[in-house]
Design an enzyme around this catalytic site. Structure first.
Site, PDB file in Angstrom:
ATOM      1  N   ASP A  79      -2.213   5.832  -5.460  1.00  0.00           N
ATOM      2  CA  ASP A  79      -2.323   4.925  -4.096  1.00  0.00           C
ATOM      3  C   ASP A  79      -2.773   3.475  -4.575  1.00  0.00           C
ATOM      4  O   ASP A  79      -4.150   3.425  -4.969  1.00  0.00           O
ATOM      5  CB  ASP A  79      -3.555   5.554  -3.150  1.00  0.00           C
ATOM      6  CG  ASP A  79      -3.854   4.965  -2.102  1.00  0.00           C
ATOM      7  OD1 ASP A  79      -3.002   3.865  -1.580  1.00  0.00           O
ATOM      8  OD2 ASP A  79      -4.675   5.210  -1.326  1.00  0.00           O
ATOM      9  N   ASP A 101       0.617  -1.066   0.120  1.00  0.00           N
ATOM     10  CA  ASP A 101      -0.041   0.103  -0.125  1.00  0.00           C
ATOM     11  C   ASP A 101       0.993   1.162  -0.010  1.00  0.00           C
ATOM     12  O   ASP A 101       1.501   1.614   1.156  1.00  0.00           O
ATOM     13  CB  ASP A 101      -0.907  -0.043   1.234  1.00  0.00           C
ATOM     14  CG  ASP A 101      -1.728   1.380   1.321  1.00  0.00           C
ATOM     15  OD1 ASP A 101      -2.062   1.917   0.599  1.00  0.00           O
ATOM     16  OD2 ASP A 101      -2.331   1.423   2.495  1.00  0.00           O
TER      17      ASP A 101
END
Length: 505
Positions: free
Chosen positions: A289, A102
């Site tokens: 992201d 992430d």
């Protein structure tokens, strides 16, 4: 979040797996990802969880999210619709865990064998410190709050295996309590954050930093290729130490990181077809992201996009009420040259409370539930500000008042769309959506931004855009998640503090 949330999350997650290999010839560490196929209920649940994160955090939580380097920086993450997973090992010998890589967070955590009071821990691999010869206890308590719940535990230190690399003495969290149904049924065990250290909870040194400091990678670069082919055996690839030329064409276009924490950069105008939305003409912040599946952006623009592609949504009663009752006044004030940010206060809808503009107390069908449903942003004032923005943009295009007010009323019908479902047969008629980054156009075709997901045995098509409002000075903010990164191979260049994009192959 409603009595049906349990039923929603029980339908989530399908199995995923990982393949790892290291090719010494080019010095790159390749982690091949596999992904699960998305389904309609996971998309619904993810959007509901994001909204719940806003609702629960209120203004105080949102301000912490935007202004601090603490745990609230990832407050709105929920991972309910996450698709891409990889595998790492912790300890000596390595204990295997499946994680989400992430770029929107910076901590590493996995469940601990000490976790005995959380149901989630019984459904996942757990780290057993006694089985590792390189384990060292730190014991400091730590807690990370996500949109879907809080994960808490203790800090520990051990070796982490990524591909064929061993990152020595990595500090991570052994999760002893996972307070969300998301983590009960998720197929991932934990999270490996690839953001900057200043958003790391506890100021823990991220795994990626230690990879660089220990000389394990040739270049201070990592890159993502995310396949959007649901039937492909390999769902994607992360490369540490460089890029894989097989997964992109042409050259990467780089933009500088403007604020460390997230991988944040400056973005310009957004076009629907050939028409400017007028929102980011003077610039908006954006982040790349990998921990977000969709593209999230300001309600004003996402609503326009969903209206243009025919995405069905829930009618916003507040918005339509504002346009019906005050549309003419808004028009006249804008024509008279009143600043757009002063219009709603001048007609009495918004008042300044010392921090932000809020409703002056207009009675509406949503008023009684406002504190429960919109604690971070007042409904009437927000609806008025949206209407002013849309009317201002249409005025610049020289359209007549009646046509503008009719168009804005239609936009109201697409506000707060929970799913944004579209007719799969209309994909060929939908416009392209273009993001301007560093002065260069990055275009998404309908085939790229429409997600085909499962609802039982049937295929359903939904918009890849989700409303997400962040106020100034940090906003407007766009989150370019997997929908964008699937179309554009993305390079995270830590050494030069820049992000690069090239068309993915």
């Amino acid at each position: 979040m409603g009595c049906n949330f349990l039923a929603i999350v029980l339908c989530l997650w399908a199995a995923t797996s990982l393949s790892l290999l290291l090719l010494p010839a080019d010095g790159l560490v390749r982690i091949g990802l596999k992904k699960r196929q998305q389904d309609l209920v996971s998309i619904k649940a993810a959007r509901a969880a994001t909204w719940e994160g806003f609702r629960r955090s209120g203004n105080a939580g949102l301000n912490n999210l935007l202004n601090s380097g603490g745990e609230d920086i990832v407050l709105l993450k929920n991972y309910l619709d996450a698709q891409y997973y990889g595998e790492i090992g912790i300890g000596s010998p390595p204990q295997t865990f499946t994680v989400i890589f992430d770029t929107g967070s910076s901590n590493l955590w996995v469940p601990s064998a000490k976790c005995v009071f959380s149901v989630a821990c019984y459904f996942h691999s757990k780290f057993k410190a006694s089985r590792s010869s390189t384990y060292r206890s730190i014991g400091e308590d730590i807690s990370i709050t996500y949109g879907s719940g809080t994960v808490s535990g203790i800090l520990s230190q051990d070796n982490v295996k990524i591909g064929d690399l061993i990152v020595k003495d990595q500090v991570f969290m052994e999760a002893t309590r996972e307070g969300s149904l998301t983590f009960v049924l998720a197929k991932f065990d934990g999270i490996l954050g690839l953001g900057f250290q200043n958003i790391s909870v506890g100021n823990v040194v991220p795994v990626w930093y230690n990879m660089m400091q220990q000389g394990l990678v040739g270049q201070k670069v990592f890159s993502f290729w995310l396949s959007r082919n649901a039937d492909a055996k390999v769902g994607g690839e992360i490369v540490f130490g460089g890029v894989d030329k097989a997964h992109y064409k042409g050259k990467h276009f780089y933009v500088p990181v403007t604020q460390e924490g997230y991988w944040q950069f400056q973005m310009g105008d957004i076009l629907i077809g050939n028409d400017s939305t007028g929102v980011c003409g003077s610039g908006c912040a954006a982040i790349a992201d990998s921990g977000t599946s969709l593209i999230a952006g300001p309600t004003s623009v996402v609503t326009e996009i969903n209206q243009a592609i025919g995405a069905e949504g829930i009618a916003s009663i507040e918005c339509r009420q504002i346009v019906t009752q005050y549309g003419d006044q808004i028009w006249e004030l804008l024509i008279a040259g009143v600043r757009p940010d002063k219009v709603c206060s001048q007609i009495g809808i918004c008042v300044f409370n010392g921090t932000q503009y809020v409703s002056s107390g207009i009675e509406s069908v949503l008023e009684k539930k406002r504190d429960e449903e919109l604690t971070y942003r007042d409904a009437a004032c927000s609806a008025c500000e949206l209407a002013v923005l849309w009317i201002k943009i249409q005025l610049k295009k020289g359209r007549a008042k009646d046509k503008i007010l009719d168009y804005v009323t239609k936009l109201c019908d697409n506000i707060a769309s929970p799913v944004g479902q579209v007719d799969c047969n209309d994909i060929g008629k939908m416009p392209n959506v273009t993001f301007t980054i560093g002065g260069q156009p990055f275009t998404l075709t309908p085939e790229q931004y429409i997600l085909k997901v499962k609802e039982g045995v049937a295929n359903v098509c939904i918009s890849g855009f989700m409303a997400f409002d962040v106020p100034a000075p940090r906003g407007p903010l766009w989150i370019l998640g997997d929908v964008f990164m699937g179309a554009y191979h993305t390079v995270f260049d830590f050494g030069n503090r820049q992000v690069g994009f090239a068309p993915a192959t």
